[in-house]
Structure formats: C-alpha cells, structure tokens
Design a protein around this motif. Structure first.
Motif, PDB file in Angstrom:
ATOM      1  N   GLU A 246      42.225  52.339  42.250  1.00  0.00           N
ATOM      2  CA  GLU A 246      42.555  52.357  43.679  1.00  0.00           C
ATOM      3  C   GLU A 246      41.291  52.713  44.452  1.00  0.00           C
ATOM      4  O   GLU A 246      40.634  53.715  44.164  1.00  0.00           O
ATOM      5  CB  GLU A 246      43.654  53.366  43.975  1.00  0.00           C
ATOM      6  N   LEU A 247      40.947  51.866  45.413  1.00  0.00           N
ATOM      7  CA  LEU A 247      39.770  52.102  46.235  1.00  0.00           C
ATOM      8  C   LEU A 247      40.163  52.782  47.545  1.00  0.00           C
ATOM      9  O   LEU A 247      41.139  52.382  48.193  1.00  0.00           O
ATOM     10  CB  LEU A 247      39.075  50.777  46.555  1.00  0.00           C
ATOM     11  N   THR A 248      39.403  53.795  47.919  1.00  0.00           N
ATOM     12  CA  THR A 248      39.543  54.400  49.244  1.00  0.00           C
ATOM     13  C   THR A 248      38.298  54.053  50.047  1.00  0.00           C
ATOM     14  O   THR A 248      37.170  54.399  49.668  1.00  0.00           O
ATOM     15  CB  THR A 248      39.704  55.922  49.141  1.00  0.00           C
ATOM     16  N   LEU A 249      38.502  53.343  51.146  1.00  0.00           N
ATOM     17  CA  LEU A 249      37.403  52.841  51.960  1.00  0.00           C
ATOM     18  C   LEU A 249      36.995  53.871  53.014  1.00  0.00           C
ATOM     19  O   LEU A 249      37.757  54.823  53.297  1.00  0.00           O
ATOM     20  CB  LEU A 249      37.825  51.533  52.624  1.00  0.00           C
ATOM     21  N   PRO A 250      35.835  53.721  53.633  1.00  0.00           N
ATOM     22  CA  PRO A 250      35.394  54.689  54.654  1.00  0.00           C
ATOM     23  C   PRO A 250      36.396  54.839  55.795  1.00  0.00           C
ATOM     24  O   PRO A 250      36.471  55.907  56.417  1.00  0.00           O
ATOM     25  CB  PRO A 250      34.072  54.099  55.144  1.00  0.00           C
ATOM     26  N   SER A 251      37.158  53.817  56.070  1.00  0.00           N
ATOM     27  CA  SER A 251      38.156  53.899  57.140  1.00  0.00           C
ATOM     28  C   SER A 251      39.357  54.756  56.763  1.00  0.00           C
ATOM     29  O   SER A 251      40.194  55.074  57.613  1.00  0.00           O
ATOM     30  CB  SER A 251      38.650  52.492  57.477  1.00  0.00           C
ATOM     31  N   GLY A 252      39.449  55.113  55.487  1.00  0.00           N
ATOM     32  CA  GLY A 252      40.625  55.838  55.000  1.00  0.00           C
ATOM     33  C   GLY A 252      41.664  54.926  54.395  1.00  0.00           C
ATOM     34  O   GLY A 252      42.612  55.397  53.756  1.00  0.00           O
ATOM     35  N   ALA A 253      41.524  53.617  54.562  1.00  0.00           N
ATOM     36  CA  ALA A 253      42.465  52.665  53.957  1.00  0.00           C
ATOM     37  C   ALA A 253      42.315  52.679  52.440  1.00  0.00           C
ATOM     38  O   ALA A 253      41.220  52.886  51.903  1.00  0.00           O
ATOM     39  CB  ALA A 253      42.207  51.263  54.499  1.00  0.00           C
ATOM     40  N   THR A 254      43.439  52.461  51.757  1.00  0.00           N
ATOM     41  CA  THR A 254      43.421  52.394  50.302  1.00  0.00           C
ATOM     42  C   THR A 254      43.798  50.984  49.852  1.00  0.00           C
ATOM     43  O   THR A 254      44.636  50.320  50.472  1.00  0.00           O
ATOM     44  CB  THR A 254      44.392  53.405  49.671  1.00  0.00           C
ATOM     45  N   VAL A 255      43.181  50.561  48.762  1.00  0.00           N
ATOM     46  CA  VAL A 255      43.437  49.234  48.190  1.00  0.00           C
ATOM     47  C   VAL A 255      43.723  49.430  46.707  1.00  0.00           C
ATOM     48  O   VAL A 255      42.870  49.919  45.955  1.00  0.00           O
ATOM     49  CB  VAL A 255      42.232  48.293  48.368  1.00  0.00           C
ATOM     50  N   ARG A 256      44.926  49.051  46.285  1.00  0.00           N
ATOM     51  CA  ARG A 256      45.351  49.232  44.891  1.00  0.00           C
ATOM     52  C   ARG A 256      45.028  47.968  44.097  1.00  0.00           C
ATOM     53  O   ARG A 256      45.414  46.860  44.484  1.00  0.00           O
ATOM     54  CB  ARG A 256      46.840  49.536  44.836  1.00  0.00           C
ATOM     55  N   LEU A 257      44.367  48.139  42.968  1.00  0.00           N
ATOM     56  CA  LEU A 257      43.890  47.010  42.183  1.00  0.00           C
ATOM     57  C   LEU A 257      44.662  46.828  40.876  1.00  0.00           C
ATOM     58  O   LEU A 257      44.378  45.888  40.132  1.00  0.00           O
ATOM     59  CB  LEU A 257      42.395  47.188  41.858  1.00  0.00           C
ATOM     60  N   GLY A 258      45.612  47.688  40.598  1.00  0.00           N
ATOM     61  CA  GLY A 258      46.411  47.562  39.384  1.00  0.00           C
ATOM     62  C   GLY A 258      47.519  46.537  39.543  1.00  0.00           C
ATOM     63  O   GLY A 258      47.630  45.834  40.564  1.00  0.00           O
ATOM     64  N   ALA A 259      48.375  46.428  38.521  1.00  0.00           N
ATOM     65  CA  ALA A 259      49.517  45.503  38.564  1.00  0.00           C
ATOM     66  C   ALA A 259      50.587  45.994  37.608  1.00  0.00           C
ATOM     67  O   ALA A 259      50.293  46.295  36.440  1.00  0.00           O
ATOM     68  CB  ALA A 259      49.080  44.096  38.201  1.00  0.00           C
ATOM     69  N   HIS A 260      51.831  46.076  38.129  1.00  0.00           N
ATOM     70  CA  HIS A 260      52.984  46.432  37.303  1.00  0.00           C
ATOM     71  C   HIS A 260      54.186  45.619  37.760  1.00  0.00           C
ATOM     72  O   HIS A 260      54.315  45.293  38.946  1.00  0.00           O
ATOM     73  CB  HIS A 260      53.320  47.924  37.402  1.00  0.00           C
ATOM     74  N   GLU A 261      55.039  45.315  36.813  1.00  0.00           N
ATOM     75  CA  GLU A 261      56.309  44.679  37.137  1.00  0.00           C
ATOM     76  C   GLU A 261      57.429  45.671  36.833  1.00  0.00           C
ATOM     77  O   GLU A 261      57.363  46.406  35.851  1.00  0.00           O
ATOM     78  CB  GLU A 261      56.496  43.392  36.326  1.00  0.00           C
ATOM     79  N   TRP A 262      58.471  45.656  37.676  1.00  0.00           N
ATOM     80  CA  TRP A 262      59.539  46.648  37.606  1.00  0.00           C
ATOM     81  C   TRP A 262      60.870  45.960  37.307  1.00  0.00           C
ATOM     82  O   TRP A 262      60.995  44.743  37.416  1.00  0.00           O
ATOM     83  CB  TRP A 262      59.606  47.446  38.916  1.00  0.00           C
ATOM     84  N   ARG A 263      61.839  46.759  36.937  1.00  0.00           N
ATOM     85  CA  ARG A 263      63.138  46.191  36.549  1.00  0.00           C
ATOM     86  C   ARG A 263      63.795  45.407  37.686  1.00  0.00           C
ATOM     87  O   ARG A 263      64.662  44.567  37.460  1.00  0.00           O
ATOM     88  CB  ARG A 263      64.086  47.278  36.052  1.00  0.00           C
ATOM     89  N   SER A 264      63.360  45.635  38.905  1.00  0.00           N
ATOM     90  CA  SER A 264      63.872  44.892  40.055  1.00  0.00           C
ATOM     91  C   SER A 264      63.249  43.506  40.158  1.00  0.00           C
ATOM     92  O   SER A 264      63.568  42.758  41.098  1.00  0.00           O
ATOM     93  CB  SER A 264      63.570  45.665  41.342  1.00  0.00           C
ATOM     94  N   ASP A 265      62.343  43.158  39.213  1.00  0.00           N
ATOM     95  CA  ASP A 265      61.577  41.909  39.216  1.00  0.00           C
ATOM     96  C   ASP A 265      60.475  41.892  40.278  1.00  0.00           C
ATOM     97  O   ASP A 265      59.828  40.871  40.477  1.00  0.00           O
ATOM     98  CB  ASP A 265      62.474  40.676  39.408  1.00  0.00           C
ATOM     99  N   VAL A 266      60.272  43.004  40.944  1.00  0.00           N
ATOM    100  CA  VAL A 266      59.182  43.120  41.906  1.00  0.00           C
ATOM    101  C   VAL A 266      57.887  43.420  41.160  1.00  0.00           C
ATOM    102  O   VAL A 266      57.860  44.255  40.237  1.00  0.00           O
ATOM    103  CB  VAL A 266      59.474  44.230  42.937  1.00  0.00           C
ATOM    104  N   VAL A 267      56.821  42.738  41.528  1.00  0.00           N
ATOM    105  CA  VAL A 267      55.495  43.027  41.004  1.00  0.00           C
ATOM    106  C   VAL A 267      54.735  43.793  42.078  1.00  0.00           C
ATOM    107  O   VAL A 267      54.483  43.274  43.168  1.00  0.00           O
ATOM    108  CB  VAL A 267      54.742  41.743  40.619  1.00  0.00           C
TER     109      VAL A 267
END
Length: 662
Positions: free
Chosen positions: A68-89
C-alpha cells in the motif's frame, strides 16, 4: 531463455492475469507461487510454502505481503488483490500493473501510479526455506510503502478457519515469529492481529473443493521510498528455533544469489536454444533434496536427491521419477546427482519391486511399471554417462528384480505367465499402471491382465539387464532367453485386427463385459502402445502407417490423448469435482509427457522423423500460457485443449526436454 513478459493488457485483465502462474522453488520441496496479477486463486498459493518431512507434506506460512502506497497528499493506493466469498475482488492492484516479467526464473512486477513506479522482486534462498521480497522505487516519489503481512500455518492441502484459535504470534526484533514455525523480518514492524474472513479461491471452486478460508492479518512493515533506487525489503524463513534465531542475508543478496544460481543451472545444461534453456531451468524445480534446511548454496544439505512429481500438490512418486529421469538428470548434465538418486531408490527394492513413496508419506509397493521404468532409467544412465561402476553395483539388484518377476512378486498378481512369458498383473480394487485414477475407491481404468506398455517395458528391461551384464563382463544367465520368449509372444499377441495394438491382452472378462466369457483382448485405441516402438529395446519395428493412424486419432498440440475421441467412454473435458476429473483422467485427457514416446516412435519409423520439430510447436508455445516457463500435467481432450491439472509437472517437462534434444 524464452522472454516471458506481459504488459498492462494481460496484467490488468483479471482472467488473463490469473490464468498464468509463476513458481519459485526452494530446492527442498517448498516454494513460493502465485499468479501474474497477484490474486491467489488456489489454496496452495503463497509466498512461503514450507516443505515437510516428505515432499508433499507442505505447510502454507506467509500468505501474502500486500503493498500500500501513501502519497505526499495523504492518499493511499492499495496494490494487493484478494477475492472474497461475495465474489468481490478487492483491492484490485493488478489494474495498476504496467508489467510482469519472469527473468532468470524470478518474477518481477511493476506498478505505476501516475509518475510513480514501484517494482517488486522475490526469490527463495536455495536449500533453505527462506523468502526474500524487495521493493524498489523506479521513478517518481516520494512515497511511503506499507506491507500487510497475511499469515496462516496449515496443511497446504486444506484451509484454516476463524472458529479455531488464531495463530500464535511472538514479537521479536524487527518482526515476529508465527506459531514457532516461521519468522518475519523487515522495517518498522507494527503488530495488528485480526482475522480476514472468507477469502475465496476460484480454482478450488472450479475443482469442486472447499474454496474459502480465513486468514490472519499479523502486522505491517513500512518504509520510505523517497527517491529512485530506494528499497523496502522483507525476509521470511522457517525452521527450528536455532534456525529462526539466525537472520538470513539481506534480501538483495538472496535475490542476486538466486539469479546467479539459475544462470549456472542453465549454462551447465548446455542448451541448444532458448526453449531448451527454459526447460532446463524448469527441470531444476523438480529436483530436490528433502531433509534440509542447508546453506544457501547450489546443493542443499539433506538426503539423496529426489523428484517432486508436480507443483503445487504432488510429492515424490517412483513411477514419475523414473519416467522423468533421463530428461531431468541426463539431458541437463546432472548425472552425478542422478547416480545418487538411483542408488537411493535401489535401496527400496523389496521382493523385486520398487517402492512407490506416495504423497501420504507411506512407503507402498503398488505399481507394476515403476520398477520396470527403474530398469530403463539405470540402463539409460549407464549408456549416457558411461557409468559402468554403477552398472556393476546395481546389477545384483536388477537381476533380483528379474528373478522375482519371473517367479511372481507375491504382490497384486504381478508375475510372468509361464504360458507365454508375458508379464501379467491385477488385483481386485487395484489400478497398478500409470492409468491409476479411482472414483470412490474403484479404479476407472484398471487394465488388469497384460497391458501393452507394461510388457514393452518388461522386454526392454530384460534386454537392458542382459546388456549391462555383458558390459561388466558377467554372464547374463536366463535373461536373454526370457527376453526372446516374451518378445516373440508380444509380436504374436498384441497386434489387433483394428490395425493397431491391443491395449491389454488376457484381461479378465468382468473388467470388460463386452468380451469373451473368461478373457478379453482390449483393443481401445490408447497411447500406451507407443512404448512398443519407442523404447531402446522395443519389441516391434514401427509401422509408419500404424503410427499415422494413431497420430490422427490421438495427437493434439499439447501431446497425445489418453483415448481416441470415437472410443466408448471418451471424456472431452477434464473438469469438475474430484469424481468428474478422475473419471476423465485417462479417458481422453491429453498428457504432454506422452510426446516423448510418440516422438521416439515417429523417429524410429524413418522419414517421418524429419517432421519432428513440428510436434513440439504447441508445447513450446504453452511455456508462456499456464505454468510460466513450464509444462502442465494435463489438458482437455477437446479443442482448444486448455491446460488442466498441476501447472508444473515433472514428466511433462522432462520428456519434452529429452526428445527435443535428440
């Protein structure tokens, strides 16, 4: 080696990114494994999978390190990937990947967030259950990188749920020890400690197995990526308390050592082209020394070499090992290691039969052909390596194999029929040939009687033992007479009116209800007959017209089918739950390893052998389609012949490597 690289169109497309898997072995039977896009689709995927006392007794340890990247603006960007039982990735970090490549056998990812580019590399320390993961800022910045360490400690074949106790996490300097079994180390460790519920594995769902588990978010590493070239690295390693107390070399050293070793493995094989180089490194993944850990060197400490039949779920099987032997050891200039392996396997002989060390860890004597493939492997080793010392050492054991088979091994009806000198086998509820699938405990293709490839191997083995005896100046005794009698009977009994060879002769009628009252000669068109022409001491001279008929019915871009499509019982798709898959395992499913016998038979047939390179085109292209840089276990019998089974299979790699080099 072949360039294996993908851009954003593949990396950012979920199906494309998850169809392609990478593997990094540790030389002990453990590994790191996952998909191009980073989404775990199998229960077996993880960054640290630890080998147990047997190659198949693996345990999943470090599941993932989610960036997970935290940028100078404070925004975060998640670079991982998971799939859940709800079929949501979620998250969907693969959508930010601009590149994935496999260089020197090691995977590398690049994520782009505007002008900021972060690269991840990982490697295993060969001969030790140790993972190194390094992140580097390529351009842009500054940013802060967090790495969420998701862990478990369970059998690689199962799952763990939150209704049991959570993993025991012990804090140590720079990280934590999990369940007293493995350790994590990296910068700025912050313990967390909570369950992630309902992680979904889509490949297990497709295979009819339990697709969900719960994982433990153990904590988080973090570090600054202020300027290009800055790195944030994590180590994970398993072992006893003494091993856990000693931190491995820095991640960068582990990665560079792995690159150097992989290059040496390829160079030692003296490959003729990029495909051969890729296959040589693929072969290395299956050659292990169980019983480590040892130093991070070219040869890990432990027992004699062994062979993992396939990743991610197989262990060591003697039949697979012996079929793979020439490709894995002789075609890659590893005869010294091969010699150790053959001597170790010879020590398991009992009543003339080679042990078949199953994935359960039990030693069993339950194959009719594993021992015969062992005779073949020893003969090929002596012929290729000129190792007459090994021939003299093992010859008494090989003679004992012949003697026991001539008078009967006392197991499963395995023994020579005195009426014709052919080798018979079969017992209720047993499947003793390589076509050994079962459903509800019952064999699908039992093939009791006298199978064609078993008798081709028997004749080949007798000839090999006679040849070895002469080579070391010994009297071959009754072996040549047994060979000549079996060969004459083979030539008389196996040709079928249909124009090819019977798959089994003298099969018990109950196994083949459409047959005669007592015995039946089965003429289903299968690839097993290829060994009657392909082996060094094959009982038959190849007939080009017969081979052409076999090729027309069985050959696919990924190798021969296990049954002709117009045969009763043909299964076009190797899909579904365990019973569905096992029912079709040898009923039309494509087996890439059979390209070896087919190519040898075609080469022996004469002029058609000039067309051999065309046989390998589909398999060469397959090296970048499924298990990256490797060859799959099986494929559908019907077009487009999508790969199935294990993505990385020893005999598939070994046989392609062997026959391409001839």
């Amino acid at each position: 080696m072949l360039p294996i690289e993908f851009g954003p169109r593949v990396c950012g497309h979920l199906a494309s990114a998850t169809d392609r898997e990478w593997l990094v072995p540790d030389g002990l039977g453990g590994y790191a494994m996952g998909t191009v896009g980073g989404l775990r689709t199998r229960r077996y995927h993880g960054l640290l999978v630890v080998a147990g006392p047997t190659p198949a007794a693996r345990r999943l340890a470090l599941v993932s390190l989610d960036p997970e990247l935290t940028l100078p603006s404070g925004a975060t960007v998640r670079l991982g990937a998971h799939e859940w039982r709800s079929d949501v990735v979620d998250p969907r970090g693969f959508e930010l990947l601009e590149r994935f490549d496999l260089t020197d056998g090691l995977p590398r990812w690049r994520w782009r967030v505007g002008d900021l580019v972060v690269e991840r590399e990982l490697a295993m320390a060969y001969g030790r259950s140790c993972l190194a993961v390094r992140h580097r800022l390529v351009s842009g910045g500054p940013a802060r990188l967090g790495l969420a360490a998701v862990v478990t400690w369970r059998d690689a074949h199962g799952e763990r749920r939150a209704d049991g106790p959570p993993p025991v996490i012990e804090p140590v300097a720079g990280g934590a020890v999990v369940e007293g079994a493995f350790r994590l180390a990296g910068p700025d460790w912050s313990p967390e400690g909570r369950w992630w519920y309902g992680v979904h594995h889509r490949e297990e769902a497709a295979r009819g197995l339990t697709p969900e588990e719960d994982l433990w978010y153990a904590g988080r590493f973090a570090g600054a990526l202020d300027k290009p070239g800055d790195t944030v690295s994590v180590l994970a390693w398993a072992g006893d308390p003494d091993a856990l107390a000693v931190e491995p070399p820095p991640a960068g050293e582990v990665i560079e050592a792995a690159r150097r070793r992989n290059r040496r493995v390829v160079a030692a094989a003296r490959p003729a082209d990029q495909v051969a180089a890729t296959l040589a490194l693929a072969a290395d993944a299956f050659v292990i020394r169980p019983g480590g850990p040892g130093p991070a060197a070219d040869t890990p400490a432990g027992a004699a070499p062994d062979v993992v039949a396939g990743y991610p779920w197989f262990g060591a099987w003697s039949r697979d090992t012996m079929i793979s032997y020439e490709g894995l050891f002789l075609a890659t200039n590893r005869a010294d290691e091969g010699r150790e392996l053959l001597r170790a396997y010879a020590a398991t002989l009992s009543d003339g039969m080679l042990a078949n060390t199953a994935d359960t860890g039990r030693v069993e004597y339950n194959t009719v052909d594993g021992t015969l493939w062992f005779l073949h492997a020893v003969a090929r080793h002596v012929a290729v390596a000129g190792d007459t010392d090994l021939a003299a050492e093992l010859l008494p054991a090989l003679r004992d194999v012949v003697d026991h088979h001539l008078r009967g091994t006392g197991r499963y009806g395995i023994g020579v029929d005195p009426a014709d000198g052919l080798l018979a086998q079969g017992a209720a509820g047993e499947a003793l040939t390589w076509m050994d699938a079962r459903v509800d405990g019952e064999p699908v293709t039992q093939r009791a009687g006298k199978p064609v490839e078993v008798n081709a191997l028997w004749i080949n083995g007798l000839a090999a033992v006679a040849e070895l005896a002469g080579l070391v100046g010994q009297d071959p005794g009754p072996v040549p007479a047994a060979r000549d009698r079996a060969r004459e009977s083979f030539r008389r009994r196996f040709p079928a009116p249909a124009g090819w060879l019977h798959d089994v002769v003298d099969a018990p009628a109950p196994a083949y209800p459409r047959g005669a009252a007592d015995r039946h000669d089965d003429d289903l068109l299968r690839p097993n007959q290829l060994l009657a022409w392909s082996l060094p001491y094959a009982p038959l001279e190849p007939d080009p017209a017969v081979l052409a008929r076999i090729g027309a019915a069985l050959l696919t871009p990924l190798g021969p089918r296990s049954l002709a499509p117009d045969s009763p019982g043909f299964v076009a798709r190797h899909r579904g739950g365990p019973a569905d898959r096992d029912s079709g395992y040898h009923q039309g499913t494509v087996w890439p390893w059979l390209i070896g016998p087919y190519a040898d038979a075609a080469r022996a047939a004469g002029p058609a052998g000039a067309e051999l390179p065309a046989l390998f085109t589909g398999l060469e292209a397959h090296l970048v389609e499924f298990g990256l840089g490797s060859v799959s276990e099986t494929a559908d019998g019907a077009a487009p012949h999508a790969a199935t089974g294990a993505p990385f299979q020893a005999w598939s790699v070994a046989e392609l490597l062997r026959v391409r080099g001839r």
